[in-house]
Design a protein around this motif. Structure first.
Motif, PDB file in Angstrom:
ATOM      1  N   GLY A  11       0.826  -1.210   0.000  1.00  0.00           N
ATOM      2  CA  GLY A  11       0.000   0.000   0.000  1.00  0.00           C
ATOM      3  C   GLY A  11       0.855   1.253   0.000  1.00  0.00           C
ATOM      4  N   GLN A  12       1.942   1.243   0.765  1.00  0.00           N
ATOM      5  CA  GLN A  12       2.858   2.391   0.767  1.00  0.00           C
ATOM      6  C   GLN A  12       3.468   2.594  -0.624  1.00  0.00           C
ATOM      7  OE1 GLN A  12       5.841   1.683   3.722  1.00  0.00           O
ATOM      8  NE2 GLN A  12       4.500   2.184   5.471  1.00  0.00           N
ATOM      9  N   ALA A  13       3.859   1.499  -1.250  1.00  0.00           N
ATOM     10  CA  ALA A  13       4.465   1.593  -2.580  1.00  0.00           C
ATOM     11  C   ALA A  13       3.490   2.188  -3.588  1.00  0.00           C
ATOM     12  CB  ALA A  13       4.929   0.212  -3.039  1.00  0.00           C
ATOM     13  N   ARG A  14       2.225   1.819  -3.500  1.00  0.00           N
ATOM     14  CA  ARG A  14       1.224   2.375  -4.430  1.00  0.00           C
ATOM     15  C   ARG A  14       1.068   3.878  -4.212  1.00  0.00           C
ATOM     16  NH1 ARG A  14      -2.168  -2.500  -3.272  1.00  0.00           N
ATOM     17  NH2 ARG A  14      -2.070  -3.847  -5.119  1.00  0.00           N
ATOM     18  N   VAL A  15       1.028   4.289  -2.962  1.00  0.00           N
ATOM     19  CA  VAL A  15       0.904   5.723  -2.673  1.00  0.00           C
ATOM     20  C   VAL A  15       2.123   6.470  -3.223  1.00  0.00           C
ATOM     21  CG1 VAL A  15       0.871   7.453  -0.833  1.00  0.00           C
ATOM     22  CG2 VAL A  15      -0.569   5.416  -0.658  1.00  0.00           C
ATOM     23  N   ALA A  16       3.308   5.937  -2.986  1.00  0.00           N
ATOM     24  CA  ALA A  16       4.529   6.584  -3.466  1.00  0.00           C
ATOM     25  C   ALA A  16       4.549   6.644  -4.991  1.00  0.00           C
ATOM     26  CB  ALA A  16       5.753   5.832  -2.952  1.00  0.00           C
ATOM     27  N   ARG A  17       4.121   5.565  -5.650  1.00  0.00           N
ATOM     28  CA  ARG A  17       4.097   5.578  -7.119  1.00  0.00           C
ATOM     29  C   ARG A  17       3.099   6.606  -7.641  1.00  0.00           C
ATOM     30  NH1 ARG A  17       0.786   0.930  -9.713  1.00  0.00           N
ATOM     31  NH2 ARG A  17      -0.750   2.254  -8.661  1.00  0.00           N
ATOM     32  N   ASP A  18       1.917   6.638  -7.078  1.00  0.00           N
ATOM     33  CA  ASP A  18       0.870   7.528  -7.588  1.00  0.00           C
ATOM     34  C   ASP A  18       1.191   8.994  -7.334  1.00  0.00           C
ATOM     35  OD1 ASP A  18      -0.446   5.280  -8.389  1.00  0.00           O
ATOM     36  OD2 ASP A  18      -1.829   5.225  -6.689  1.00  0.00           O
ATOM     37  N   ARG A  19       1.957   9.269  -6.286  1.00  0.00           N
ATOM     38  CA  ARG A  19       2.271  10.655  -5.964  1.00  0.00           C
ATOM     39  C   ARG A  19       3.641  11.082  -6.487  1.00  0.00           C
ATOM     40  NH1 ARG A  19       1.292  12.985  -0.414  1.00  0.00           N
ATOM     41  NH2 ARG A  19       1.015  14.772  -1.780  1.00  0.00           N
TER      42      ARG A  19
END
Length: 510
Positions: free
Chosen positions: A395-403
């Motif tokens: 979940g952290q990785a998805r947030v970092a990728r999207d932002r």
């Protein structure tokens, strides 16, 4: 050069023709040029009726018979120049027909123009010379067809070996007597023969060209030159679903050479399509292991990975996720398969619903940086975590990728901006709706309810501190806040109400 090849050297070597050179110095390369045909004519200017690559035979009746040859030197010189400009590769002079020998001025003109000149004796008919060359052409064509059939058989047998693709590449290189390489869908050189034959700069430039061909995605053949080395590129697979590229260190191939290469492309394409089915199975298994890791119990993933690809990276690990489009995932996955094989225990990957998931040791980010450079993708990267926290790390990785905007974005960098920084246009729309009654009241009545509410919340709901910041009496602050409660229809003594209004005011600041 093969003595049977249709060249001037081969004609001169035929003892039955009794031909002999009439010029003192001849460029060896001129003798080895292919002769497409032998033609005879005594026209003074036959060039409108000739094509390149011919040997011309003449008895010399077109030249002046009166006067000294030296006086007619310009005639001979112009004649030879016309032939050279037309691409005639050699001139044969039939003696004892119209002339006792070859005119000295013609010998001199041929010497000046570097035109091979040979004598055809009276007892050798021109038709015999033409027939000898025609036989050489037929023999060469037969030899090339025989070579092509033998080469195709050898390549077909090579394809049956354990590493069929590697053996096929090696056999093609052997048959063409040149370097041949096969690049996979990611643009990586997977097989070559002979190994290491290309210089580092040439190999790097060739890989860039191949990568460009694969990114275009169109099925095609192309030729290029890198330094002094010509290359021919042939794509493998269907347009839009290219499986790789075969590169051959050769320029234009003849018809038989192209037939052999086409056979290799067909076999390699079939083999790669078969491998694609196996690749889909591996991809599905990897995706299943990613889902297993998300349950927080890595036992199944550990056992399966150890049997097939080596151990999972040791904890703590970082989880990454890409933004690669579906059309590019196959190429990236092929490269990651190679890396996973080379870095056993240092890389795991698998597909998820919205991208490729990567697992690397917490201290190793080099693979991710190389992936970004190679494919121009974005990767979000989690904080270090154990496998029991895999789902949260993903979940952290998805947030970092999207932002993130480019390259590798770490969740730690994103989280410093705070929770509210993640709120987008939807949050701002809700904030405007939430505060609209106060904004409308201030606009209609000239009050300062929005300003007072914001200062009061920033001052930890202290009336005295808010009064000092606003430059009014604390009772004025109380009166304004009571009016704000009535306008909003909300109880400002509730922490939930205060938090929601504070968040709405912050959302509208961006």
């Amino acid at each position: 050069m093969d003595a049977d090849a249709p060249t001037l050297r081969a004609l001169l070597a035929r003892r039955d023709l009794r031909l002999s050179l009439a010029v003192d110095e001849v460029d060896p390369a001129a003798l080895d040029r292919a002769i497409r045909w032998v033609h005879s004519t005594d026209l003074l200017d036959p060039t409108p009726f000739l094509s390149e690559g011919l040997v011309l035979l003449t008895t010399g009746t077109q030249f002046p018979l009166e006067g000294d040859d030296g006086q007619n030197a310009d005639v001979y010189r112009a004649y030879v120049r016309r032939l050279a400009a037309r691409g005639v590769v050699g001139l044969g002079f039939g003696t004892e027909v119209a002339r006792a020998g070859i005119p000295a001025a013609l010998v001199e003109a041929c010497q000046d123009e570097r035109m091979p000149l040979f004598e055809v004796p009276y007892r050798t008919p021109f038709i015999a010379v033409a027939r000898a060359n025609a036989e050489a052409i037929a023999a060469e064509a037969y030899a090339r067809r025989s070579w092509a059939l033998a080469a195709q058989r050898a390549i077909a047998l090579a394809a049956l070996r354990p590493d069929g693709l590697g053996a096929t590449v090696a056999e093609l290189a052997k048959q063409l007597d040149t370097w041949v390489g096969m690049f996979d869908a990611a643009g990586e050189l997977s097989r070559e023969h002979p190994a290491g034959a290309l210089g580092a700069e040439t190999a790097a430039a060739l890989q860039r060209e191949v990568t460009g061909v694969l990114h275009r995605g169109a099925r095609a053949g192309s030729s290029l030159r890198i330094g002094e080395t010509p290359f021919t590129l042939q794509t493998l697979g269907r347009g839009g679903h290219l499986r790789g590229v075969i590169a051959i260190a050769a320029g234009d191939l003849d018809q038989e050479g192209r037939v052999v290469v086409t056979a290799v492309i067909a076999m390699a394409g079939l083999a790669l399509e078969q491998q694609q089915g196996l690749g889909r199975a591996r991809s599905a298994l990897r995706a299943g292991l990613v889902q297993s890791l998300m349950t927080g119990d890595p036992g199944l993933a550990r056992r399966t990975s150890r049997e097939l690809w080596g151990p999972l990276p040791p904890a703590p690990v970082r989880v990454g996720v890409t933004d690669a489009a579906a059309a590019r995932v196959d190429g990236i996955a092929e490269l990651l398969e190679l890396w996973a094989e080379e870095k056993r225990g240092a890389l795991f990957f698998g597909r998820s619903d919205d991208g490729l998931v990567l697992v690397v040791p917490a201290e190793d980010r080099s693979s991710l940086a190389e992936l970004v450079d190679r494919f121009d993708v974005r990767v979000g990267l989690s904080d270090p975590a154990g496998y029991d926290g895999f789902a949260a790390a993903l979940g952290q990785a998805r947030v970092a990728r999207d932002r993130g905007t480019a390259g590798v974005t770490a969740f730690a960098d994103v989280s410093r901006a705070g929770v509210l920084s993640a709120l987008g246009d939807e949050a701002r729309a809700l904030a405007r709706a939430e505060l609209a009654p106060l904004v409308d009241h201030d606009g209609a009545q000239g009050t300062r309810l929005v300003e007072t509410l914001q200062v009061w919340l920033d001052e930890d709901c202290s009336h005295e501190a808010s009064a000092r910041s606003l430059g009014v009496h604390r009772h004025t602050v109380r009166t304004r806040l009571a009016l704000a409660e009535r306008v909003l229809g909300r109880d400002l003594s509730s922490f939930a109400t205060r938090a929601e209004l504070w968040a709405a005011l912050r959302a509208l600041e961006d």
